[in-house]
Each structure stands twice: as structure tokens, then as C-alpha cells.
Design an enzyme around this catalytic site. Sequence first.
Site, PDB file in Angstrom:
ATOM      1  N   LEU A 149     -12.034   0.132   4.084  1.00  0.00           N
ATOM      2  CA  LEU A 149     -12.153   1.557   4.414  1.00  0.00           C
ATOM      3  C   LEU A 149     -13.422   2.201   3.842  1.00  0.00           C
ATOM      4  CD1 LEU A 149      -8.432   2.615   3.922  1.00  0.00           C
ATOM      5  CD2 LEU A 149      -9.696   2.640   6.083  1.00  0.00           C
ATOM      6  N   GLU A 157      -1.791   1.493   5.575  1.00  0.00           N
ATOM      7  CA  GLU A 157      -1.707   0.493   4.512  1.00  0.00           C
ATOM      8  C   GLU A 157      -0.301  -0.110   4.387  1.00  0.00           C
ATOM      9  OE1 GLU A 157      -4.314  -0.646   3.514  1.00  0.00           O
ATOM     10  OE2 GLU A 157      -5.805   0.846   2.973  1.00  0.00           O
ATOM     11  N   TYR A 207     -11.573   0.619  -1.853  1.00  0.00           N
ATOM     12  CA  TYR A 207     -12.361  -0.470  -2.424  1.00  0.00           C
ATOM     13  C   TYR A 207     -12.633  -1.579  -1.428  1.00  0.00           C
ATOM     14  CZ  TYR A 207      -7.674  -2.288  -2.470  1.00  0.00           C
ATOM     15  OH  TYR A 207      -6.417  -2.656  -2.062  1.00  0.00           O
ATOM     16  N   GLY A 208     -12.074  -1.479  -0.222  1.00  0.00           N
ATOM     17  CA  GLY A 208     -12.157  -2.584   0.731  1.00  0.00           C
ATOM     18  C   GLY A 208     -12.687  -2.171   2.082  1.00  0.00           C
TER      19      GLY A 208
END
Length: 158
Positions: free
Chosen positions: A10, A82, A7-8
Site C-alpha cells: 500500500l 486486509e 509498510y508493504g
Amino acid sequence: MHRVFVYGSLKRGQPNYPHMTDSNNGKAEFLATAVTVQKYPLVIATKYNIPFLLNLPGQGNRVHGEIYEVDEKMLEFLDQFENIPTMYQRTVVELEIKELAHKEEKLSPGSITEAFVYSTTTYQPEWPSLPTYENYDSNGDHGLKFVLREDRNWASVQ
């Protein structure tokens, strides 16, 4: 193979997307765009302007992102990238499919599926009060410039 929802940074067109296409990290195939079934706060935090999905179901917005099918090697890379379990935790999220990359027997627009997501329960007390977003873009109207990991040492000196 595993499904992962990003969602960010990546996502396609975002600063860390090259990690998703680097075969040295493993295999990742884009399957579909999707949105979370539940609402979650997607915030931009720290002096590096990192997007975080706070594991607070029912708050914030339905978050838009992309589903990838990844192999074990890529999943291990993403866990390390992450900072599992310190910065993010890998959990399962329910998603509504929006658009498919290819016609697939098991998925169709509007259908519900599950995938891993990197969200966090380890955040600063003020983060739930930050503005929330439906769709992260590092060049968005928020004006918060994402700082790449390799640039963060320099940024912390300034």
C-alpha cells in the site's frame, strides 16, 4: 481521523497504492515516512509473495513505511482489504518519524508517535524463519514478484 502505518504493497510506488488514493474508499492523506521503534519480522510469504509484518516484537528489523491520516470510511475499507481478523489484525505500533510531507505541529523528525498497523499473529510455522526486510519493495532484490489480488485466481490455477 485515524493514523495508519503502511509498510508493504500500500506504500507509494507499490502495487496496491492506488487503493490509498481512490476517494471511493475514503480519504487518506500522506503524513510522513517512519520506522517502527521496535523490531518486527517483515517477511514475504505465500505463493502470491505478500508482505506480512509478524506480530513478534523484538525480532527482525525496524521496519520502514509511511503514515497516513485516514477517515472512518478508509479505515473500514482497509480493514476489509486486509481481511481483518483472518489474515491480518489491526494493532497499534510506536513509530519514529523520519520525513514529514508537510510541516505539522504535532509531528517532527525524530519524534515518536503511534498509528494503527496491519500485522499478523495467524501465520504458518515456518514464516518466522523466512528472510526479514527493513523496507518492502515489490521490485526489490528478493526477486519475489507480488501477485495482485485480481490476478490470484489465475495464479492458483497454474
